[in-house]
Scaffold this motif. Structure first.
Motif, PDB file in Angstrom:
ATOM      1  N   ARG A   1      81.948  55.837   7.105  1.00  0.00           N
ATOM      2  CA  ARG A   1      81.335  55.626   6.476  1.00  0.00           C
ATOM      3  C   ARG A   1      82.111  55.882   4.908  1.00  0.00           C
ATOM      4  NH1 ARG A   1      78.830  51.669   4.609  1.00  0.00           N
ATOM      5  NH2 ARG A   1      77.893  51.567   7.050  1.00  0.00           N
TER       6      ARG A   1
ATOM      7  N   TYR B   1      79.953  42.086  16.828  1.00  0.00           N
ATOM      8  CA  TYR B   1      80.911  41.669  15.499  1.00  0.00           C
ATOM      9  C   TYR B   1      81.692  42.237  15.666  1.00  0.00           C
ATOM     10  CZ  TYR B   1      75.177  41.592  13.836  1.00  0.00           C
ATOM     11  OH  TYR B   1      74.196  41.251  13.947  1.00  0.00           O
TER      12      TYR B   1
ATOM     13  N   ASP C   1      82.573  45.848  17.551  1.00  0.00           N
ATOM     14  CA  ASP C   1      82.219  45.671  19.224  1.00  0.00           C
ATOM     15  C   ASP C   1      83.228  44.917  20.006  1.00  0.00           C
ATOM     16  OD1 ASP C   1      79.763  46.702  18.174  1.00  0.00           O
ATOM     17  OD2 ASP C   1      79.123  44.928  18.243  1.00  0.00           O
TER      18      ASP C   1
ATOM     19  N   GLY D   1      70.748  43.407  21.182  1.00  0.00           N
ATOM     20  CA  GLY D   1      72.430  43.993  21.194  1.00  0.00           C
ATOM     21  C   GLY D   1      73.987  43.074  22.110  1.00  0.00           C
TER      22      GLY D   1
ATOM     23  N   CYS E   1      70.734  57.272   9.358  1.00  0.00           N
ATOM     24  CA  CYS E   1      70.842  55.572   8.909  1.00  0.00           C
ATOM     25  C   CYS E   1      70.240  55.351  10.420  1.00  0.00           C
ATOM     26  CB  CYS E   1      71.806  55.152   8.912  1.00  0.00           C
ATOM     27  SG  CYS E   1      72.981  54.307   9.710  1.00  0.00           S
TER      28      CYS E   1
ATOM     29  N   LYS F   1      74.643  51.048  17.955  1.00  0.00           N
ATOM     30  CA  LYS F   1      75.700  50.707  16.120  1.00  0.00           C
ATOM     31  C   LYS F   1      76.419  52.262  15.841  1.00  0.00           C
ATOM     32  CE  LYS F   1      75.865  46.007  17.304  1.00  0.00           C
ATOM     33  NZ  LYS F   1      76.437  45.673  18.321  1.00  0.00           N
ATOM     34  N   TYR F   2      77.689  52.050  15.213  1.00  0.00           N
ATOM     35  CA  TYR F   2      77.968  52.873  13.936  1.00  0.00           C
ATOM     36  C   TYR F   2      77.683  52.684  13.006  1.00  0.00           C
ATOM     37  CZ  TYR F   2      81.437  56.241  11.740  1.00  0.00           C
ATOM     38  OH  TYR F   2      81.267  56.548  10.164  1.00  0.00           O
ATOM     39  N   ALA F   3      76.753  53.434  11.853  1.00  0.00           N
ATOM     40  CA  ALA F   3      77.091  53.056  10.087  1.00  0.00           C
ATOM     41  C   ALA F   3      76.947  54.124   9.791  1.00  0.00           C
ATOM     42  CB  ALA F   3      75.843  52.250  10.547  1.00  0.00           C
ATOM     43  N   CYS F   4      76.213  55.593  10.081  1.00  0.00           N
ATOM     44  CA  CYS F   4      76.724  56.928   8.992  1.00  0.00           C
ATOM     45  C   CYS F   4      77.155  57.535   9.470  1.00  0.00           C
ATOM     46  CB  CYS F   4      75.354  57.085   8.501  1.00  0.00           C
ATOM     47  SG  CYS F   4      74.660  58.042   9.437  1.00  0.00           S
TER      48      CYS F   4
ATOM     49  N   SER G   1      70.738  53.913  12.948  1.00  0.00           N
ATOM     50  CA  SER G   1      71.308  52.490  13.135  1.00  0.00           C
ATOM     51  C   SER G   1      72.229  52.911  14.709  1.00  0.00           C
ATOM     52  CB  SER G   1      72.939  52.110  13.092  1.00  0.00           C
ATOM     53  OG  SER G   1      72.022  51.315  11.832  1.00  0.00           O
TER      54      SER G   1
ATOM     55  N   ARG H   1      79.709  53.038  23.293  1.00  0.00           N
ATOM     56  CA  ARG H   1      80.428  52.414  23.052  1.00  0.00           C
ATOM     57  C   ARG H   1      81.800  51.878  23.125  1.00  0.00           C
ATOM     58  NH1 ARG H   1      79.431  49.706  18.160  1.00  0.00           N
ATOM     59  NH2 ARG H   1      81.808  49.166  18.161  1.00  0.00           N
TER      60      ARG H   1
ATOM     61  N   THR I   1      77.640  48.101  23.469  1.00  0.00           N
ATOM     62  CA  THR I   1      77.492  47.950  22.368  1.00  0.00           C
ATOM     63  C   THR I   1      76.974  47.771  21.214  1.00  0.00           C
ATOM     64  OG1 THR I   1      78.829  46.044  22.313  1.00  0.00           O
ATOM     65  CG2 THR I   1      80.464  47.185  22.610  1.00  0.00           C
ATOM     66  N   GLY I   2      76.037  47.544  21.385  1.00  0.00           N
ATOM     67  CA  GLY I   2      74.782  47.321  21.078  1.00  0.00           C
ATOM     68  C   GLY I   2      73.896  48.645  20.214  1.00  0.00           C
TER      69      GLY I   2
ATOM     70  N   ARG J   1      63.786  52.642   1.635  1.00  0.00           N
ATOM     71  CA  ARG J   1      63.512  52.915   3.679  1.00  0.00           C
ATOM     72  C   ARG J   1      61.606  52.084   3.028  1.00  0.00           C
ATOM     73  NH1 ARG J   1      66.849  56.700   6.142  1.00  0.00           N
ATOM     74  NH2 ARG J   1      68.584  57.295   4.481  1.00  0.00           N
TER      75      ARG J   1
ATOM     76  N   MET K   1      76.153  47.561   6.345  1.00  0.00           N
ATOM     77  CA  MET K   1      75.395  47.971   7.752  1.00  0.00           C
ATOM     78  C   MET K   1      77.074  48.844   8.458  1.00  0.00           C
ATOM     79  SD  MET K   1      72.431  49.691   6.452  1.00  0.00           S
ATOM     80  CE  MET K   1      72.282  50.378   7.602  1.00  0.00           C
TER      81      MET K   1
ATOM     82  N   TYR L   1      72.867  43.632  12.182  1.00  0.00           N
ATOM     83  CA  TYR L   1      73.761  45.151  12.767  1.00  0.00           C
ATOM     84  C   TYR L   1      72.304  46.339  12.900  1.00  0.00           C
ATOM     85  CZ  TYR L   1      77.947  48.256  12.488  1.00  0.00           C
ATOM     86  OH  TYR L   1      78.695  48.764  13.093  1.00  0.00           O
ATOM     87  N   CYS L   2      71.488  46.098  11.966  1.00  0.00           N
ATOM     88  CA  CYS L   2      70.444  47.895  12.264  1.00  0.00           C
ATOM     89  C   CYS L   2      69.630  47.142  13.000  1.00  0.00           C
ATOM     90  CB  CYS L   2      70.085  47.937  10.870  1.00  0.00           C
ATOM     91  SG  CYS L   2      68.903  46.701  10.667  1.00  0.00           S
TER      92      CYS L   2
ATOM     93  N   ASN M   1      78.095  59.033   1.514  1.00  0.00           N
ATOM     94  CA  ASN M   1      77.689  58.641   2.827  1.00  0.00           C
ATOM     95  C   ASN M   1      75.800  58.175   2.017  1.00  0.00           C
ATOM     96  OD1 ASN M   1      76.451  57.885   5.510  1.00  0.00           O
ATOM     97  ND2 ASN M   1      77.981  59.735   6.167  1.00  0.00           N
TER      98      ASN M   1
ATOM     99  N   PRO N   1      80.645  49.216   8.989  1.00  0.00           N
ATOM    100  CA  PRO N   1      81.626  49.763   7.848  1.00  0.00           C
ATOM    101  C   PRO N   1      83.056  48.641   7.885  1.00  0.00           C
ATOM    102  CG  PRO N   1      81.324  51.747   9.303  1.00  0.00           C
ATOM    103  CD  PRO N   1      79.852  50.108  10.149  1.00  0.00           C
TER     104      PRO N   1
ATOM    105  N   TRP O   1      79.684  56.936  20.839  1.00  0.00           N
ATOM    106  CA  TRP O   1      81.128  57.357  21.336  1.00  0.00           C
ATOM    107  C   TRP O   1      81.451  56.207  22.605  1.00  0.00           C
ATOM    108  CZ3 TRP O   1      82.452  54.004  17.300  1.00  0.00           C
ATOM    109  CH2 TRP O   1      81.425  54.362  16.348  1.00  0.00           C
TER     110      TRP O   1
END
Lengths: 154, 732
Positions: free
Chosen positions: B430, B205, B208, B201, A45, A37-40, A47, A28, A34-35, B675, B349, A100-101, B667, B351, A25
């Motif tokens: 998530r 999105y 972002d 990156g 995960c 990423k937040y995902a979990c 990301s 970001r 912002t490249g 994977r 991915m 995204y990932c 989660n 959220p 954070w």
């Protein structure tokens, strides 16, 4: 709030943040990178993978207070124009679907190849199994890693 | 080939102030069966600048399915543009674009003729302009790589030099399409749009986005489905540095749980607003909410499935061919089995998130949505806005899979922005994403077959019981909506066939999922066909081919029929590619399934190995696809691989369970996804033909689960009739 200084992508960045703020954070919301990423949010995960002092870490699970003056490399710092050998391999294999990932996968690959330029399939599996791609681009990720290995050898 | 859209004036050429040729598209007037054309305006589609660069608008939301590349490829092909000098820009939502959504594998199906016609008409204008300049007949001219070309004299004029004169050309009623054999973009490997940005990156999105004076927000939603806030204590939340506001979200103030049929409203809860995402997340963790669960049925998974099983006995008939009861009486043998599939989440991915800037005159939205029209309708309904007061931007989206057909999270953000009087970026954690999804419906199916003395199926009865998407999304009460479709396989192949539906009410929020209906019905049907092959001691593919019968047009529903020769061809090919008839090692097995959806035909063979300790490994997947002409080969292969892996992964691990009325999982640790180390070798082949291109995002998904289950049976003799495979066989 406390003041922190980090070297991010070879630039010194000084900023204020709550000490428990995860590096994710900070990157970001504070530094505008912002490249990553937040995902979990739980380090499961991949990301949010970035490189801290040469090793890949899950930036969502690493509070800024424990990073100190370390050197951080994010996807934005890998190259100027998407021309790092790993990025070029990703382009050649046309890897992303939603995309995204992918920064997380690329940073995990960067860590792997920095320490082990010619990994076996098993070593690739081990290094990348902390990352999730929901679209299922795995076959192409494997192909891109092979391209990157060959290109780096040459 | 002539264009098939005969309506006039759906393309408008104008010269911009900078001299560029701007092509507007009047979408409505080129759609069949649309009458209200006069209400719709022209929307931008193509711009050709004087320097020769071509800008194409990608109108549909890009969720990773490649539509931002594929539709512009079609346009560029007919135009004769140079793909290296094409810029693709995502279009904002505009009702005038029509069909501006992502779902059901329909983007290419619905836009193929339209994009070709638009491109061909602009090509005609450029050629007409060049014909005047070169003083040669238009019939001698063509376009190639951004030039108009006169082959006889080897002369060329770049598009950029023709734009001013081309803008004055009157477009013809009818134009020729470029012959398939001359294609230079369609059917070729083209670098996908955003590729370099995605690996750097730098592609933005929605999550972002940053706006000046923006407030960050997150939500805590009622854990128990259909619950609401009774009271909350935000003392601890407000003590988190950076937290500025805590706002209750109560959908009863905004029309209740549903906006409309098929449009769920936002879920009740409490929002935390702060000066950073992290402060909002920390504040949300510290929130103490007392929930009112009086509307909840307090369900648990076991009870839900028991109701489904019980409901198999009380059904409505959804399709009836011949007489199933009479066929059962005539039967020499009778086979019956029951199958179960669980609720599934989407876990995109990226959220759920949305940024809204609600101003006095305009509500501006940046949304990762597959369904911007529903978002607009929701804002109209919640706030009484007029459509012209709403502006919806569609940034690239980190996965959709059907989740983003619903706009509940966008409603959250709009309410918060309106209350705050500031731009709000809302990000769900998530955990909220997993717990407040619109899940793939779980179901129980019973299939019975009546067989004659040769083992041939003379009667097929398939009963599906569940809580349906349609009921969950809009029609509370009676047995409305069904999860078994009159088009489902094997409709058309069995003289006495009956589909029945047993309807149960539940609180579990349900919705679309990639290939939603067939993920259940095809799993049961193709597992059952394998059981019939085993029962008859026949090779599965041999038995399946006998079941299909000779190549012919099979009538399915009303006028709709399809060519079983195409289905047989993909099956033949996958038999060959997978080495189906070659022996395997001890502990290995192959499973087969085939499917037709969105106009495409897919056959798959999954090869597995079950080692010591019952350890299951998927070794290899072979898929053969006939989707007509392949527009974007790299993207098409990616869609097939992705859909198959999604089908396999869901079959192995996917399961949302319910306890005390709430979703248990939260989660990726308890909603597991495949994977890299688990990925089988993938072999995908496309049948080459020039038939009109058909859908691809969904069709390869449904056969994956039954092919896997059939492979496990072949390897071990253990029949998987209930998904996920999970603990029935050791996985991963």
């Amino acid at each position: 709030m406390a003041s922190f200084t980090l070297t991010v992508n070879n630039k010194k960045r000084t900023f204020s943040a709550e000490p428990d703020t995860p590096l994710l954070w900070v990157l970001r919301d504070i530094l505008g990178l912002t490249g990553t990423k937040y995902a979990c949010g739980k380090g499961i995960c991949g990301s949010c993978t970035v490189i801290v002092n040469g090793k890949s870490v899950r930036s969502c699970a690493m509070a800024i207070q424990y990073i100190g003056k370390d050197e951080v490399l994010t996807i934005e710092g890998l190259s100027e124009g998407a021309d790092h050998p790993i990025q070029k391999a990703w382009i050649a294999a046309d890897v992303p679907q939603c995309g995204y990932c992918q920064p997380g996968f690329i940073m995990s690959t960067f860590d792997l190849l920095s320490n082990n330029p010619e990994p076996s399939d098993e070593e690739i599996n081990q290094a990348l199994q902390g990352n999730i791609c929901r679209c299922g681009t795995y076959t192409r990720i494997r192909k891109a890693i092979q391209i990157a290995i060959t290109e780096t050898e040459n | 080939m002539k264009n098939t859209l005969g309506r006039r004036n759906f393309i408008k050429l104008t010269a911009s102030a900078s001299g560029a040729l701007v092509v507007g598209l009047h979408y409505q007037s080129c759609m069949p069966n649309k009458q209200k054309a006069e209400n719709y305006g022209f929307v931008p589609l193509i711009q050709i600048d004087t320097d020769g660069w071509v800008t194409l608008i990608a109108k549909n939301p890009e969720i990773g399915q490649g539509v931002k590349t594929t539709l512009p490829m079609i346009l560029a092909e007919e135009l004769g543009a140079d793909w290296e000098k094409v810029r693709v820009v995502q279009g904002d939502f505009d009702t005038s674009y029509e069909e501006q959504w992502a779902g059901g594998s329909y983007a290419v199906v619905l836009n193929w003729d339209l994009m070709r016609t638009a491109g061909a008409r602009v090509r005609h204008a450029l050629i007409a302009a060049a014909s005047q300049q070169m003083e040669v007949p238009a019939s001698e001219l063509t376009t190639r790589k951004g030039d108009v070309v006169h082959e006889k004299t080897n002369r060329t004029i770049p598009f950029g030099e023709l734009v001013v004169s081309a803008s004055t050309i009157t477009l013809p009623e009818e134009v020729d399409f470029r012959p398939t054999e001359s294609y230079e973009i369609v059917g070729k490997i083209c670098p996908q749009v955003d590729l370099e940005k995605m690996v750097s990156g730098t592609v933005p999105y929605c999550i972002d986005l940053h706006l000046p004076d923006m407030v960050y927000a997150t939500v805590v939603k009622t854990p128990v489905h259909r619950g609401k806030v009774q009271s909350f204590d935000d003392t601890q939340t407000r003590s988190v540095a950076g937290v500025t506001n805590v706002i209750e979200l109560d959908n009863s103030e905004y029309g209740g749980r549903l906006l409309d049929a098929n449009s769920p409203n936002f879920v009740n809860g409490v929002a935390v607003l702060a000066n950073s995402t992290w402060a909002a997340f920390r504040g949300a963790e510290k929130l103490e909410v007392v929930w009112d669960n009086t509307n909840s049925r307090q369900e648990a998974s076991a009870g839900i499935f028991k109701k489904f099983h019980d409901q198999l006995a009380e059904t409505s008939v959804e399709r009836q061919d011949g007489n199933i009861e009479e066929a059962k009486k005539r039967a020499v043998s009778y086979v019956e089995h029951v199958y179960e599939v669980p609720f599934l989440a989407h876990v995109t991915m990226e959220p759920m998130n949305c940024t809204v800037h609600f101003r006095s005159d305009i509500c501006e939205v940046w949304a990762p949505t597959q369904n911007p029209a529903a978002l607009e309708a929701g804002l109209v309904k919640l706030f009484g806005l007029k459509p012209e007061q709403i502006k919806i931007h569609l940034p690239r989206i980190g996965g959709g899979f059907g989740r983003r057909f619903y706009v509940d999270y966008a409603m959250d953000a709009a309410i918060l922005s309106k209350k705050m009087g500031k731009p709000v970026k809302l990000i769900w954690t998530r955990e909220e994403d997993v717990k407040h999804d619109w899940y793939r419906p779980a179901s129980v199916q019973k299939i019975s077959a009546a067989l004659d003395e040769n083992g041939k199926v003379i009667g097929w009865q398939q009963i599906l019981a569940n809580a349906s998407r349609k009921t969950s999304l809009g029609r509370d009460g009676g047995p409305a909506g069904t999860e078994i479709d009159e088009y489902d396989f094997p409709a058309g192949f069995v003289p006495n066939l009956q589909f029945e539906y047993g309807h149960v009410l539940s609180d579990v929020p349900l919705g679309q999922w990639r290939a939603v209906g067939p993920t259940a019905t095809a799993f049961a049907a193709h597992s059952f066909l394998n059981e019939l092959a085993v029962f008859n001691k026949k090779d599965h593919i041999d038995y399946f081919m006998e079941f299909l019968g000779p190549p012919r047009m099979v009538p399915v529903v009303g006028e709709f029929k399809y060519d079983t020769g195409r289905l047989r061809a993909v099956v033949d090919k996958v038999r060959q590619n997978s080495g189906w008839d070659t022996p395997l090692q001890e502990g290995q097995g192959r499973g087969f399934a085939a499917h037709r959806q969105a106009g495409s035909f897919v056959a798959e063979v999954v090869t597995v190995e079950v080692g010591g300790n019952n350890q299951l490994k998927i070794i290899r997947v072979d898929a053969v696809v006939d989707c007509g002409l392949v527009v974007n080969p790299s993207g098409a292969e990616a869609q097939v691989e992705g859909a198959i892996l999604e089908g396999l992964c869901a079959a192995l691990y996917g399961e949302i369970t319910i306890k005390d009325g709430a979703t248990v999982q939260s989660n990726f640790h308890d909603y597991r996804w495949m994977r890299l180390n688990e990925i089988p070798e993938m072999h995908v082949e496309f049948i080459k033909n020039d038939l009109p291109p058909r859908g691809l995002g969904e069709p390869p998904l449904p056969p994956a689960a039954p092919a896997l289950a059939n492979a496990i049976y072949a390897a071990t003799g253990k029949r998987i009739r209930k998904l996920p495979v999970g603990s029935q066989i050791q996985t991963g």
